[in-house]
Design an enzyme around this catalytic site. Structure first.
Site, PDB file in Angstrom:
ATOM      1  N   GLU A  74       9.294  -3.554   9.972  1.00  0.00           N
ATOM      2  CA  GLU A  74       8.183  -2.816  10.569  1.00  0.00           C
ATOM      3  C   GLU A  74       6.992  -3.691  10.945  1.00  0.00           C
ATOM      4  O   GLU A  74       6.204  -3.306  11.795  1.00  0.00           O
ATOM      5  CB  GLU A  74       7.730  -1.702   9.627  1.00  0.00           C
ATOM      6  CG  GLU A  74       8.797  -0.638   9.436  1.00  0.00           C
ATOM      7  CD  GLU A  74       8.376   0.470   8.501  1.00  0.00           C
ATOM      8  OE1 GLU A  74       7.320   0.354   7.843  1.00  0.00           O
ATOM      9  OE2 GLU A  74       9.108   1.464   8.414  1.00  0.00           O
ATOM     10  N   HIS A 127       9.729  -8.546   0.034  1.00  0.00           N
ATOM     11  CA  HIS A 127       9.372  -7.478  -0.898  1.00  0.00           C
ATOM     12  C   HIS A 127       9.901  -7.857  -2.275  1.00  0.00           C
ATOM     13  O   HIS A 127      11.054  -8.281  -2.395  1.00  0.00           O
ATOM     14  CB  HIS A 127      10.046  -6.154  -0.509  1.00  0.00           C
ATOM     15  CG  HIS A 127       9.668  -5.632   0.834  1.00  0.00           C
ATOM     16  ND1 HIS A 127       8.729  -4.637   0.998  1.00  0.00           N
ATOM     17  CD2 HIS A 127      10.108  -5.953   2.075  1.00  0.00           C
ATOM     18  CE1 HIS A 127       8.612  -4.357   2.284  1.00  0.00           C
ATOM     19  NE2 HIS A 127       9.438  -5.143   2.964  1.00  0.00           N
ATOM     20  N   ILE A 129       0.816  -1.223   0.000  1.00  0.00           N
ATOM     21  CA  ILE A 129       0.000   0.000   0.000  1.00  0.00           C
ATOM     22  C   ILE A 129       0.847   1.271   0.000  1.00  0.00           C
ATOM     23  O   ILE A 129       0.326   2.356  -0.215  1.00  0.00           O
ATOM     24  CB  ILE A 129      -0.998   0.033   1.180  1.00  0.00           C
ATOM     25  CG1 ILE A 129      -0.278   0.023   2.522  1.00  0.00           C
ATOM     26  CG2 ILE A 129      -2.005  -1.102   1.071  1.00  0.00           C
ATOM     27  CD1 ILE A 129      -1.178   0.303   3.711  1.00  0.00           C
ATOM     28  N   ASN A 187      13.512  -7.958   5.399  1.00  0.00           N
ATOM     29  CA  ASN A 187      14.108  -7.299   6.558  1.00  0.00           C
ATOM     30  C   ASN A 187      13.881  -8.144   7.811  1.00  0.00           C
ATOM     31  O   ASN A 187      12.814  -8.731   7.972  1.00  0.00           O
ATOM     32  CB  ASN A 187      13.474  -5.923   6.774  1.00  0.00           C
ATOM     33  CG  ASN A 187      13.763  -4.974   5.644  1.00  0.00           C
ATOM     34  OD1 ASN A 187      14.886  -4.854   5.200  1.00  0.00           O
ATOM     35  ND2 ASN A 187      12.734  -4.300   5.166  1.00  0.00           N
ATOM     36  N   HIS A 228       7.965 -11.357   5.632  1.00  0.00           N
ATOM     37  CA  HIS A 228       7.494 -10.951   4.314  1.00  0.00           C
ATOM     38  C   HIS A 228       8.686 -10.653   3.416  1.00  0.00           C
ATOM     39  O   HIS A 228       9.723 -10.206   3.870  1.00  0.00           O
ATOM     40  CB  HIS A 228       6.545  -9.753   4.377  1.00  0.00           C
ATOM     41  CG  HIS A 228       7.074  -8.559   5.098  1.00  0.00           C
ATOM     42  ND1 HIS A 228       7.232  -8.505   6.471  1.00  0.00           N
ATOM     43  CD2 HIS A 228       7.478  -7.351   4.638  1.00  0.00           C
ATOM     44  CE1 HIS A 228       7.697  -7.319   6.818  1.00  0.00           C
ATOM     45  NE2 HIS A 228       7.861  -6.601   5.720  1.00  0.00           N
TER      46      HIS A 228
END
Length: 125
Positions: A105, A112, A40, A97, A110
């Site tokens: 975060e 990317h 998003i 990350n 996850h």
């Protein structure tokens, strides 16, 4: 705000809520092991997130506790998304990350996928 990847999984995180259907996502791929959707807050013209369906905080958590079929299924899902999006020939970048120093975060593993432009070197020294 970066999270501590050594803490237990928090099932109130945004990705857990997406997996439960509590929040919408612009899905590009889903199977029994993974869900992929557009970020998003994209950092490239094409920015897709791929998440495992299991409750894992980080890559090391997943590699330690995930089953063989789950790990293979997730890795295959990342590759399938890249192929289905037509990213192999022009190229793409993967990023996962983990922890405070990497600025993770969301406390759910996850990956990317960045593409759609020349991305340049990873880090400036």
């Amino acid at each position: 705000m970066p999270i501590d990847a050594t803490l237990p999984y928090d099932d109130s995180n945004i990705f857990a809520r997406i997996l439960r259907g509590e929040l919408p996502s612009k899905t590009v791929y889903e199977d029994e092991y993974a869900l992929a959707f557009h970020d998003i807050n994209p950092q490239a013209p094409l920015h897709i997130l791929v998440i495992p369906k299991g409750a894992y905080v980080s890559w090391d958590d997943f590699s330690e506790r995930g089953g063989d079929a789950e790990i293979a299924g997730f890795v295959r899902a990342v590759g399938k998304v890249a192929r289905d999006q037509g990213l192999v020939a022009p190229g793409y970048r993967l990023l996962a990350n983990t922890g405070l120093d990497s600025h993770q975060e969301i406390p759910h593993l996850h990956v990317h996928i960045f593409a759609g432009q020349k991305l340049g070197p990873m880090l400036a020294r």
